[in-house]
Design a protein around this motif. Structure first.
Motif, short mmCIF file in Angstrom:
data_model
loop_
_atom_site.label_atom_id
_atom_site.label_comp_id
_atom_site.label_asym_id
_atom_site.label_seq_id
_atom_site.Cartn_x
_atom_site.Cartn_y
_atom_site.Cartn_z
N THR A 125 2.84 -6.12 8.95
CA THR A 125 4.27 -6.41 8.96
C THR A 125 4.98 -5.48 9.93
OG1 THR A 125 5.00 -4.79 7.28
CG2 THR A 125 3.99 -6.83 6.48
N GLU A 126 6.28 -5.68 10.06
CA GLU A 126 7.09 -4.78 10.87
C GLU A 126 7.94 -3.86 9.99
OE1 GLU A 126 9.40 -7.12 13.55
OE2 GLU A 126 7.66 -7.86 14.67
N ALA A 127 7.72 -3.91 8.68
CA ALA A 127 8.51 -3.13 7.75
C ALA A 127 8.08 -1.67 7.75
CB ALA A 127 8.39 -3.70 6.34
N ALA A 128 9.02 -0.80 7.36
CA ALA A 128 8.77 0.64 7.29
C ALA A 128 8.51 1.05 5.84
CB ALA A 128 9.96 1.41 7.85
N ILE A 129 8.08 2.29 5.66
CA ILE A 129 7.80 2.84 4.34
C ILE A 129 8.64 4.10 4.15
CG2 ILE A 129 6.06 3.82 2.79
CD1 ILE A 129 3.96 2.28 4.44
N LEU A 130 9.40 4.14 3.07
CA LEU A 130 10.12 5.35 2.68
C LEU A 130 9.33 5.97 1.53
CD1 LEU A 130 13.97 5.69 1.94
CD2 LEU A 130 12.21 7.06 0.86
N SER A 131 8.76 7.13 1.76
CA SER A 131 7.96 7.81 0.74
C SER A 131 8.73 9.01 0.20
CB SER A 131 6.62 8.27 1.34
OG SER A 131 5.82 8.89 0.35
N ASP A 132 9.18 8.89 -1.05
CA ASP A 132 9.92 9.96 -1.73
C ASP A 132 8.89 10.88 -2.37
OD1 ASP A 132 11.43 11.60 -3.34
OD2 ASP A 132 12.48 9.98 -4.38
N GLU A 133 8.74 12.08 -1.80
CA GLU A 133 7.70 13.01 -2.24
C GLU A 133 8.30 14.30 -2.80
OE1 GLU A 133 4.97 13.27 1.11
OE2 GLU A 133 4.80 11.08 1.22
N ILE A 134 9.45 14.18 -3.44
CA ILE A 134 10.20 15.34 -3.92
C ILE A 134 9.41 16.17 -4.94
CG2 ILE A 134 11.36 14.01 -5.72
CD1 ILE A 134 12.98 16.84 -3.68
N TYR A 135 8.47 15.54 -5.68
CA TYR A 135 7.69 16.26 -6.69
C TYR A 135 6.31 16.66 -6.19
CZ TYR A 135 11.28 14.69 -9.97
OH TYR A 135 12.49 14.46 -10.61
N GLU A 136 6.12 16.69 -4.87
CA GLU A 136 4.78 16.83 -4.29
C GLU A 136 4.04 18.10 -4.70
OE1 GLU A 136 5.46 16.80 -0.05
OE2 GLU A 136 7.24 18.04 -0.34
N GLN A 137 4.74 19.16 -5.05
CA GLN A 137 4.06 20.40 -5.43
C GLN A 137 3.86 20.53 -6.93
OE1 GLN A 137 4.62 24.03 -3.05
NE2 GLN A 137 6.47 23.09 -2.23
N LEU A 138 4.24 19.49 -7.68
CA LEU A 138 4.13 19.55 -9.13
C LEU A 138 3.18 18.47 -9.62
CD1 LEU A 138 7.91 20.13 -10.03
CD2 LEU A 138 6.09 21.84 -9.77
N THR A 139 1.88 18.72 -9.46
CA THR A 139 0.84 17.83 -9.98
C THR A 139 -0.09 18.64 -10.87
OG1 THR A 139 -0.56 18.21 -8.04
CG2 THR A 139 0.92 16.30 -7.97
N PHE A 140 -0.78 17.93 -11.79
CA PHE A 140 -1.58 18.61 -12.81
C PHE A 140 -3.03 18.14 -12.78
CE2 PHE A 140 2.70 17.61 -14.75
CZ PHE A 140 3.28 18.81 -14.37
N GLY A 141 -3.91 19.03 -13.21
CA GLY A 141 -5.32 18.68 -13.31
C GLY A 141 -5.91 18.34 -11.96
N THR A 142 -6.60 17.22 -11.91
CA THR A 142 -7.27 16.80 -10.66
C THR A 142 -6.36 15.99 -9.75
OG1 THR A 142 -8.13 14.81 -11.75
CG2 THR A 142 -9.53 16.79 -11.78
N ALA A 143 -5.17 15.64 -10.22
CA ALA A 143 -4.25 14.86 -9.39
C ALA A 143 -3.77 15.69 -8.21
CB ALA A 143 -3.06 14.40 -10.23
N LYS A 144 -3.71 15.08 -7.05
CA LYS A 144 -3.28 15.76 -5.84
C LYS A 144 -2.20 14.95 -5.13
CE LYS A 144 -6.39 18.96 -6.39
NZ LYS A 144 -5.97 20.33 -6.84
N PRO A 145 -1.23 15.63 -4.52
CA PRO A 145 -0.20 14.89 -3.78
C PRO A 145 -0.75 14.38 -2.45
CG PRO A 145 0.13 17.24 -3.49
CD PRO A 145 -1.01 17.08 -4.47
N THR A 146 -0.22 13.27 -2.00
CA THR A 146 -0.61 12.70 -0.72
C THR A 146 0.63 12.43 0.11
OG1 THR A 146 -2.55 11.61 -1.69
CG2 THR A 146 -1.77 10.78 0.43
N CYS A 147 0.64 12.91 1.33
CA CYS A 147 1.74 12.61 2.25
C CYS A 147 1.40 11.28 2.92
CB CYS A 147 1.90 13.71 3.28
SG CYS A 147 3.24 13.43 4.45
N VAL A 148 2.16 10.25 2.63
CA VAL A 148 1.86 8.90 3.12
C VAL A 148 1.80 8.86 4.64
CG1 VAL A 148 2.71 6.52 3.20
CG2 VAL A 148 2.76 7.80 1.04
N ALA A 149 2.60 9.69 5.30
CA ALA A 149 2.64 9.69 6.77
C ALA A 149 1.32 10.13 7.39
CB ALA A 149 3.77 10.58 7.26
#
Length: 401
Positions: A196-220
């Motif tokens: 598509t030609e659409a863009a993605i807005l990735s709201d990553e405001i909680y990126e440093q607050l993950t627990f256990g094995t979960a990890k944040p991902t920067c979509v860009a």
């Protein structure tokens, strides 16, 4: 009488802020309220960040800055993304705003308008749909299920796309659910967007607050070929306990940053100069990493406490949150019951009766596009969590069909 505009009449007040206001009214009357409504860390801003703000104020950094933010802060943000996410970007790709919410507004104002569509998986943060509506665009809501961890599938995303789709809004870790998409899951969604030609807005405001094995991902960082179609939004509020400082930012292609800069220059002139100076220290000081780690560890303990207590309450179902500081749980089994003199028929009447009768304050799921659920913030102390959930359990037991 002054006529109120159609825009102002159609925008709904923030449900989370409204819930907080109701709790404060009861507290002002001397009533003890177990308030789980606001998405705000209960920690104070770390001292070294406050010291940097004081130094900035005392050394004359109290004047207008460039509309897009100081060169020092934009450089520090770009450097942080390289260190934390491995994202290559420069100051020209960064714009600083008055909080992440303002950043999201600026992104939408610069990218969509009447006739356009913005895809949003539900449950979603309360402000998304109203911010889209304010541009004249249409929010296309994609319903996700608790059984699948409130995650949108590639098939659901594909079905929601039309020739009018201009933007996909993602939020991981998610408010209100605490859902964290894995890197592979996000890659699958991004791949749906590729043709598509659409863009993605990735709201990553909680990126440093993950627990256990979960990890944040920067979509860009997922697909280099699509990097120029991804806008990353984050800010100081959650990870650094700086909600009142009002500093957020967007990382985006330089032409879009320039467009947002033009909009922001007319709206607010610039973010707070003192807050920007403090933010440079927050991003660059080694002390900050430890402060964030300590806060994350405290939230993880509270998460486990909340899940343990909720699991013992009949008629409540929930997925274990992997990030942020919210529990989002289903209470629809209690709809149709009468509590005191109040019959509960939906999440709003549920939360209203709960607050009035048991003085426990939750936010209705309807505000997040998910009727039948309620959101609880566990950004509070152990005593409040234990006392409030005990009150909730007793109140639920009092319901009569």
């Amino acid at each position: 009488m002054i006529r109120i505009s159609q825009l102002a009449s159609s925008v709904q007040p923030s449900a989370t802020l409204a819930a907080g206001a109701k709790a404060r009214e009861l507290k002002a009357k001397g009533i003890k309220v177990f308030d789980f409504s606001l998405g705000e860390p209960d920690f104070d801003t770390p001292k070294h960040i406050c010291d940097a703000a004081e130094k900035a104020a005392r050394t004359g950094q109290t004047h207008y800055t460039p509309a897009a933010g100081t060169a020092e802060l934009r450089k520090a943000i770009a450097k942080w993304y390289g260190r934390f996410h491995g994202l290559e970007c420069g100051p020209e790709n960064v714009i600083v705003s008055n909080g992440a919410k303002h950043s999201i507004h600026n992104v939408l104002a610069a990218t969509v308008g009447p006739g356009d569509e913005v895809v949003i998986p539900t449950p979603y943060w309360v402000s998304y749909s109203d911010l889209v509506m304010m541009t004249g665009a249409k929010a296309v809501l994609v319903t996700t299920a608790m059984e699948t961890g409130f995650k949108m599938t590639p098939a659901q995303l594909s079905a929601a796309l039309t020739p009018r789709t201009r933007l996909l809004m993602l939020n991981s870790p998610c408010n209100p659910t605490g859902t964290v998409y894995s890197r592979a899951e996000l890659e699958a969604l991004v791949d749906v967007m590729a043709p598509t030609e659409a863009a993605i807005l990735s709201d990553e405001i909680y990126e440093q607050l993950t627990f256990g094995t979960a990890k944040p991902t920067c979509v860009a960082t997922l697909r280099p070929a699509l990097k120029d179609r991804v806008i990353t939004v984050s800010g100081a509020s959650k990870s650094y306990a700086m909600t009142g400082w009002r500093i957020g930012w967007a990382v985006a292609p330089a032409p879009l940053v320039k467009a947002m800069d033009n909009i922001q220059s007319q709206e607010t002139s610039c973010p707070s100069s003192v807050s920007q100076a403090a933010m440079v220290t927050a991003l660059e000081s080694p002390e900050s990493d430890q402060c964030v780690a300590d806060m994350r560890a405290a939230f993880a303990v509270r998460r486990d406490l909340v899940c343990g207590l909720l699991s013992k309450i009949p008629g409540v179902q929930f997925p274990v949150p992997e990030g942020a500081f919210y529990a989002f749980f289903r209470v629809a089994d209690h709809f149709g019951k009468t509590f005191g003199d109040k019959k509960v028929t939906d999440s709003m009447t549920f939360c209203t009766a709960l607050l009035e009768q048991a003085h426990v304050n939750l936010v209705p799921g309807s505000a997040f596009g998910a009727e039948g659920f309620v959101r609880m913030s566990f950004a509070t102390n152990k005593e409040t969590i234990e006392g409030g959930l005990a009150k909730l359990k007793d109140w639920l037991a009092s319901g009569v069909k």
